[in-house]
Motif scaffolding. Structure first.
Motif, mmCIF file in Angstrom:
data_model
loop_
_atom_site.group_PDB
_atom_site.id
_atom_site.type_symbol
_atom_site.label_atom_id
_atom_site.label_comp_id
_atom_site.label_asym_id
_atom_site.label_seq_id
_atom_site.Cartn_x
_atom_site.Cartn_y
_atom_site.Cartn_z
ATOM 1 N N ARG A 1 20.445 92.872 100.534
ATOM 2 C CA ARG A 1 19.824 93.787 99.567
ATOM 3 C C ARG A 1 20.674 94.093 98.334
ATOM 4 O O ARG A 1 20.248 94.843 97.472
ATOM 5 C CB ARG A 1 19.475 95.103 100.263
ATOM 6 C CG ARG A 1 18.533 94.996 101.448
ATOM 7 C CD ARG A 1 17.155 94.619 101.076
ATOM 8 N NE ARG A 1 16.566 95.660 100.274
ATOM 9 C CZ ARG A 1 15.326 95.634 99.791
ATOM 10 N NH1 ARG A 1 14.557 94.621 100.042
ATOM 11 N NH2 ARG A 1 14.868 96.613 99.060
ATOM 12 N N LYS A 2 21.867 93.525 98.223
ATOM 13 C CA LYS A 2 22.746 93.872 97.105
ATOM 14 C C LYS A 2 22.151 93.487 95.757
ATOM 15 O O LYS A 2 22.372 94.185 94.773
ATOM 16 C CB LYS A 2 24.140 93.278 97.288
ATOM 17 C CG LYS A 2 24.244 91.782 97.215
ATOM 18 C CD LYS A 2 25.673 91.340 97.493
ATOM 19 C CE LYS A 2 25.774 89.820 97.524
ATOM 20 N NZ LYS A 2 27.132 89.408 97.916
ATOM 21 N N THR A 3 21.364 92.413 95.704
ATOM 22 C CA THR A 3 20.743 92.033 94.435
ATOM 23 C C THR A 3 19.664 93.030 94.015
ATOM 24 O O THR A 3 19.259 93.051 92.865
ATOM 25 C CB THR A 3 20.131 90.619 94.502
ATOM 26 O OG1 THR A 3 19.144 90.587 95.532
ATOM 27 C CG2 THR A 3 21.195 89.578 94.768
ATOM 28 N N LYS A 4 19.211 93.855 94.957
ATOM 29 C CA LYS A 4 18.219 94.895 94.655
ATOM 30 C C LYS A 4 18.906 96.229 94.352
ATOM 31 O O LYS A 4 18.247 97.254 94.233
ATOM 32 C CB LYS A 4 17.262 95.075 95.835
ATOM 33 C CG LYS A 4 16.577 93.813 96.263
ATOM 34 C CD LYS A 4 15.208 93.736 95.706
ATOM 35 C CE LYS A 4 14.518 92.518 96.312
ATOM 36 N NZ LYS A 4 13.470 92.029 95.496
ATOM 37 N N GLU B 1 27.240 99.011 99.678
ATOM 38 C CA GLU B 1 27.693 98.930 101.067
ATOM 39 C C GLU B 1 27.552 100.283 101.752
ATOM 40 O O GLU B 1 27.170 100.362 102.923
ATOM 41 C CB GLU B 1 29.146 98.458 101.126
ATOM 42 C CG GLU B 1 29.301 96.993 100.762
ATOM 43 C CD GLU B 1 30.725 96.510 100.880
ATOM 44 O OE1 GLU B 1 31.272 96.537 102.005
ATOM 45 O OE2 GLU B 1 31.276 96.097 99.847
ATOM 46 N N GLU B 2 27.832 101.353 101.012
ATOM 47 C CA GLU B 2 27.723 102.711 101.569
ATOM 48 C C GLU B 2 26.270 103.039 101.934
ATOM 49 O O GLU B 2 26.003 103.614 102.987
ATOM 50 C CB GLU B 2 28.269 103.737 100.571
ATOM 51 C CG GLU B 2 28.412 105.120 101.134
ATOM 52 C CD GLU B 2 29.443 105.217 102.254
ATOM 53 O OE1 GLU B 2 29.260 106.075 103.136
ATOM 54 O OE2 GLU B 2 30.412 104.435 102.272
ATOM 55 N N GLN B 3 25.329 102.663 101.086
ATOM 56 C CA GLN B 3 23.909 102.898 101.393
ATOM 57 C C GLN B 3 23.490 102.136 102.640
ATOM 58 O O GLN B 3 22.757 102.660 103.472
ATOM 59 C CB GLN B 3 23.035 102.478 100.204
ATOM 60 C CG GLN B 3 23.113 103.409 99.027
ATOM 61 C CD GLN B 3 22.395 102.853 97.812
ATOM 62 O OE1 GLN B 3 22.442 101.656 97.544
ATOM 63 N NE2 GLN B 3 21.729 103.734 97.073
ATOM 64 N N ALA B 4 23.953 100.894 102.770
ATOM 65 C CA ALA B 4 23.613 100.095 103.955
ATOM 66 C C ALA B 4 24.151 100.765 105.216
ATOM 67 O O ALA B 4 23.446 100.867 106.220
ATOM 68 C CB ALA B 4 24.167 98.679 103.821
#
Length: 135
Positions: A88-91, A95-98
């Motif tokens: 989801r990093k491209t969106k 890392e903290e949100q994940a």
């Protein structure tokens, strides 16, 4: 023999594993119970074991042969968080949100939470299981 009977017979002969991230939904638990009872598939339910078992008991459903994985308490939760971030990093996910999504205790936005769980490739929930086939 009907078309549906053919499909069911094939399912019994070629047992696959189905990963179901919506395991706090009684409809999913019911489907899992039927699949297990009829020996159509091996089932992995993703969610809180206490909630899943409570819903199953309240509705007289048997999911005792299902594997239940709770990403929040799993020893692999860091792996799940890292993979979710990578996917989801491209969106714009950090890392903290994940990590926060994997560690949610109160799920206020259940649809987004389920969407993120679905984003995780099913093989991350299957890791370590021998000779499994995935639907």
């Amino acid at each position: 023999m009907s078309f549906l009977s053919d499909i069911m017979d094939r399912a019994r002969k070629e047992i696959k594993t189905i990963v179901l991230p919506e395991a706090s939904d009684v409809r999913i638990i019911k489907a899992a119970s039927i699949a297990l009872k009829e020996n159509y598939a091996k089932i992995i339910l993703v969610g809180d074991e206490n909630i899943i078992n409570k819903l199953a008991d309240e509705n007289n459903l048997d999911v005792s042969n299902a594997t239940i994985i709770n990403p929040r308490t799993s020893e692999k939760k860091e792996i799940y968080a890292k993979e979710l971030y990578e996917l989801r990093k491209t969106k714009g996910m950090t890392e903290e949100q994940a990590k926060n999504i994997i560690n949610m205790e109160k799920i206020q936005d259940i649809e987004n939470y389920i969407s993120y769980l679905k984003t995780l490739k099913e093989e991350y929930f299957l890791e370590g299981l021998d000779d499994e086939k995935l639907i």
